[in-house]
Motif scaffolding. Structure first.
Motif, PDB file in Angstrom:
ATOM      1  N   GLU A  61     -12.655 -24.420 -20.916  1.00 27.14           N
ATOM      2  CA  GLU A  61     -13.890 -24.939 -20.316  1.00 27.14           C
ATOM      3  C   GLU A  61     -15.084 -24.086 -20.725  1.00 27.14           C
ATOM      4  O   GLU A  61     -16.178 -24.598 -20.989  1.00 27.14           O
ATOM      5  N   GLY A  62     -14.878 -22.772 -20.812  1.00 26.36           N
ATOM      6  CA  GLY A  62     -15.945 -21.875 -21.252  1.00 26.36           C
ATOM      7  C   GLY A  62     -16.353 -22.156 -22.694  1.00 26.36           C
ATOM      8  O   GLY A  62     -17.546 -22.147 -23.027  1.00 26.36           O
ATOM      9  N   TYR A  64      -7.111 -23.304 -19.018  1.00 27.71           N
ATOM     10  CA  TYR A  64      -8.139 -24.345 -19.001  1.00 27.71           C
ATOM     11  C   TYR A  64      -9.508 -23.787 -18.629  1.00 27.71           C
ATOM     12  O   TYR A  64     -10.542 -24.318 -19.056  1.00 27.71           O
ATOM     13  N   GLN A  65      -9.544 -22.729 -17.861  1.00 27.56           N
ATOM     14  CA  GLN A  65     -10.823 -22.075 -17.564  1.00 27.56           C
ATOM     15  C   GLN A  65     -11.445 -21.513 -18.845  1.00 27.56           C
ATOM     16  O   GLN A  65     -12.662 -21.611 -19.056  1.00 27.56           O
ATOM     17  N   GLN A  80      -3.986 -22.925 -15.302  1.00 25.76           N
ATOM     18  CA  GLN A  80      -5.323 -22.847 -14.716  1.00 25.76           C
ATOM     19  C   GLN A  80      -6.212 -21.879 -15.495  1.00 25.76           C
ATOM     20  O   GLN A  80      -7.363 -22.190 -15.828  1.00 25.76           O
ATOM     21  N   SER A  81      -5.678 -20.711 -15.827  1.00 25.23           N
ATOM     22  CA  SER A  81      -6.459 -19.712 -16.563  1.00 25.23           C
ATOM     23  C   SER A  81      -6.782 -20.203 -17.973  1.00 25.23           C
ATOM     24  O   SER A  81      -7.898 -20.008 -18.475  1.00 25.23           O
ATOM     25  N   SER A 121      -9.109 -29.533 -19.924  1.00 29.84           N
ATOM     26  CA  SER A 121     -10.050 -28.642 -19.246  1.00 29.84           C
ATOM     27  C   SER A 121     -11.061 -29.423 -18.431  1.00 29.84           C
ATOM     28  O   SER A 121     -11.601 -28.912 -17.449  1.00 29.84           O
TER      29      SER A 121
END
Length: 399
Positions: A190-191, A186-187, A183-184, A292
């Protein structure tokens, strides 16, 4: 700092040559860190730190009033009376007219110049007017599988275990050097994606209908590794009661290519010996960009294996095509300095391996042919076609 040896070797060949060294690739693929590595290499070779001049042309360093003339004057002042200087100029695409500055410095000053950028215009014919014959382009990609193992402190003996992780997390260096959960990770990706889409594409090209642009990008990401055309996207949008011209879609695709979000893979007709200009495929600059946006799903693996093999072939300097042989298709043909390789990619090798080798068997030449699979059974030789696990293929010194 983990040295990315292949890039340092490629750059070191050109130290003190009258050529601008251009590193270009997607944001956060490690270009700025490569400049730091090269600076360390120069210091190791006896170059004084006083003669190494670094500038990062991001939004903090420059503003809307910063011009190419400002850039030239500042650099000219920085190198004054220092003898031979080494200029490291990061994210140059932010300065309009940078080519003229670099060319003037190269011709008139005692300098060796290294530049980076996140836009392929730094590597295109658009810079040839000012730097014709005076630059060398070195494309930068996210971590190869070999580099990923190095970043994780693992050896080749761990390769098959670590490949699943590489497949799921991708090769952005910030992910490779850390221990984020999915999760972290892909965050963070995504950024990176949002920065490219918002600043490098939407703002630069003044895209008015951002929602429609995002939908086109999503279609491309969803269809990585599949053949489609601009007309395919037009028809898809029509099914959603949306309208967009073919010309606009071509522009969107071009801008995504320029920002290194996607790479085209064109088809090559083996019988006609010609590159075809329709129904190409597109692959992402890193598989994590898809996750992501869409999450990780086992159904994606086949296409993502292709994506990983495609990028590795590009890293090694191959021109990569989809092979068309009559009605049959070969996943990849790689060409480099007159040599070729042929590659089929599959998730699992079927019990009857002929299903994966028959397309390669129809190619009657002496070049290497591989079936690459994420399958421990993928080992051996079938009528001259090598069956190989994808981890072993990616780590193989030469093909």
């Amino acid at each position: 700092m983990i040295i990315r040896e292949d890039y340092i070797k490629a750059l070191s060949v050109f130290i003190d040559t009258p050529l601008v060294k251009i590193l270009a690739g997607v944001r956060r693929c490690g270009k700025s860190t490569l400049l730091e590595m090269m600076k360390a290499e120069l210091v190791k070779r006896g170059i004084s730190k006083e003669n190494i001049i670094s500038r990062k042309y991001n939004e903090v360093y420059i503003d809307e009033n910063f011009t190419a003339k400002n850039m030239y004057d500042e650099l000219k002042s920085a190198i004054k009376d220092k003898g031979r200087c080494y200029l490291f100029l990061d994210e140059l695409q932010e300065v309009e007219g940078w080519e003229k500055v670099v060319n003037t410095l190269l011709e008139g000053e005692n300098v060796d110049i290294y530049v980076t950028g996140s836009n392929s215009k730094l590597m295109s014919s658009e810079i040839s007017t000012y730097l014709s014959g005076r630059y060398v382009s070195i494309p930068v990609y996210t971590l190869s599988f070999k580099e990923y193992l190095q970043f994780k402190g693992k050896t080749d003996s761990n390769s098959k275990d670590l490949f699943d992780e590489y497949l799921q997390y991708g090769g952005f260096p910030i992910i490779g050097i850390s221990n984020f959960d999915a999760q972290s990770a892909y965050q963070i990706i995504e950024g990176i994606y949002s920065t490219v889409i918002t600043r490098d594409i939407s703002r630069r090209h003044k895209i008015r209908n951002r929602d429609l642009f995002d939908r086109v990008v999503q279609f491309i990401i969803e269809n990585v590794g599949r053949r489609f055309s601009a007309n395919s996207i037009v028809n898809f949008l029509k099914s959603e009661k949306r309208t967009l011209s073919v010309e606009t879609i071509y522009n969107y695709i071009k801008w995504l290519e320029e920002a290194f979000i996607i790479y085209p893979c064109r088809r090559y007709d083996l019988q006609g010996k010609a590159v075809l200009k329709t129904q190409e495929k597109y692959y992402l600059s890193d598989v994590s960009l898809k996750y992501s946006k869409m999450g990780f799903d086992n159904k994606m693996i086949a296409a993502m294996l292709e994506n990983i093999v495609f990028l590795e072939m590009k890293r090694r300097g191959y021109d990569v095509y989809i092979g068309k042989n009559g009605i049959k298709e070969i996943d990849f043909i790689g060409e480099k300095r007159g040599e070729k390789i042929y590659v089929q990619v599959c998730r699992e090798l079927p019990a009857d391996s002929a299903r994966e080798t028959e397309n390669l068997m129809d190619v009657k030449d002496h070049y290497h042919k591989y079936v690459v699979a994420k399958d421990n059974l993928a080992i051996g030789n079938d009528n001259g076609i090598q069956l190989i696990h994808i981890a072993d293929f990616l780590l193989k010194e030469s093909w």
